[in-house]
Design a protein around this motif. Structure first.
Motif, short mmCIF file in Angstrom:
data_model
loop_
_atom_site.label_atom_id
_atom_site.label_comp_id
_atom_site.label_asym_id
_atom_site.label_seq_id
_atom_site.Cartn_x
_atom_site.Cartn_y
_atom_site.Cartn_z
N MET A 1 0.82 -1.20 0.00
CA MET A 1 0.00 0.00 0.00
C MET A 1 0.86 1.26 0.00
O MET A 1 0.54 2.24 -0.68
CB MET A 1 -0.94 -0.01 1.20
N CYS A 2 1.95 1.25 0.77
CA CYS A 2 2.86 2.42 0.78
C CYS A 2 3.48 2.64 -0.59
O CYS A 2 3.59 3.78 -1.05
CB CYS A 2 3.95 2.23 1.82
N ILE A 3 3.90 1.57 -1.23
CA ILE A 3 4.49 1.70 -2.57
C ILE A 3 3.45 2.25 -3.54
O ILE A 3 3.75 3.16 -4.32
CB ILE A 3 5.05 0.34 -3.03
N TYR A 4 2.23 1.73 -3.49
CA TYR A 4 1.18 2.19 -4.39
C TYR A 4 0.83 3.66 -4.13
O TYR A 4 0.69 4.45 -5.06
CB TYR A 4 -0.06 1.31 -4.26
N PHE B 1 3.38 10.50 -6.63
CA PHE B 1 4.37 10.89 -7.62
C PHE B 1 3.69 11.22 -8.95
O PHE B 1 4.01 12.22 -9.59
CB PHE B 1 5.40 9.77 -7.80
N VAL B 2 2.73 10.39 -9.36
CA VAL B 2 2.03 10.60 -10.63
C VAL B 2 1.16 11.86 -10.57
O VAL B 2 1.05 12.60 -11.54
CB VAL B 2 1.19 9.35 -10.98
N PHE C 1 9.38 9.16 -1.01
CA PHE C 1 9.62 8.67 0.35
C PHE C 1 8.66 7.54 0.71
O PHE C 1 9.07 6.56 1.34
CB PHE C 1 9.48 9.81 1.35
N PHE C 2 7.39 7.65 0.33
CA PHE C 2 6.45 6.56 0.56
C PHE C 2 6.91 5.30 -0.14
O PHE C 2 6.90 4.21 0.44
CB PHE C 2 5.05 6.94 0.05
N ALA C 3 7.30 5.42 -1.39
CA ALA C 3 7.71 4.25 -2.17
C ALA C 3 8.97 3.61 -1.59
O ALA C 3 9.04 2.39 -1.44
CB ALA C 3 7.91 4.63 -3.63
N VAL C 4 9.96 4.42 -1.28
CA VAL C 4 11.22 3.88 -0.73
C VAL C 4 10.97 3.24 0.63
O VAL C 4 11.49 2.16 0.94
CB VAL C 4 12.30 4.98 -0.66
N GLY C 5 10.15 3.89 1.47
CA GLY C 5 9.82 3.30 2.77
C GLY C 5 9.09 1.98 2.63
O GLY C 5 9.36 1.03 3.36
#
Length: 104
Positions: free
Chosen positions: A29-32, A38-39, A67-71
């Motif tokens: 969910m964080c990656i999404y 970002f989009v 940051f959400f995606a990397v985390g």
């Protein structure tokens, strides 16, 4: 450590499965959500610097979505790498030890 009857070993395996899947779902969910931020073009200025004996890196003026995606990616890797060792007693069929282990 207290011995758990063999009949409750299904509970141990179920809880192990839940504790492995829940971080993966949250990480996904964080990656999404990071991707969506970002989009959508959400901007901001944030910096992150990580230094260790084995690894170092910097993320300068990054968007919040990154940051959400990397985390999420880091949490996903940690949840996959971490393991749990469950030991059963041969005589009474009791769970004698449940411990966290790190592979690699």
């Amino acid at each position: 450590m207290q011995k758990v009857p063999y009949g409750n070993s299904n509970l141990v395996v179920t809880l192990y499965f839940v504790m492995k899947m829940l971080p993966m779902i949250i990480s996904g969910m964080c990656i999404y959500l990071g991707y969506k931020l970002f989009v959508l073009g959400v901007t901001g200025e944030a910096s992150l610097s990580v230094q260790s004996d084995t690894i170092s890196g910097q993320l300068i003026n990054a968007a919040p979505g990154l940051f959400f995606a990397v985390g999420g990616i880091v949490a996903l890797i940690v949840s996959i790498v971490r393991g749990v060792q469950i030991s059963f007693d041969n005589n009474g069929g009791h769970v004698v030890r449940v411990s966290n282990i790190a592979h690699g």
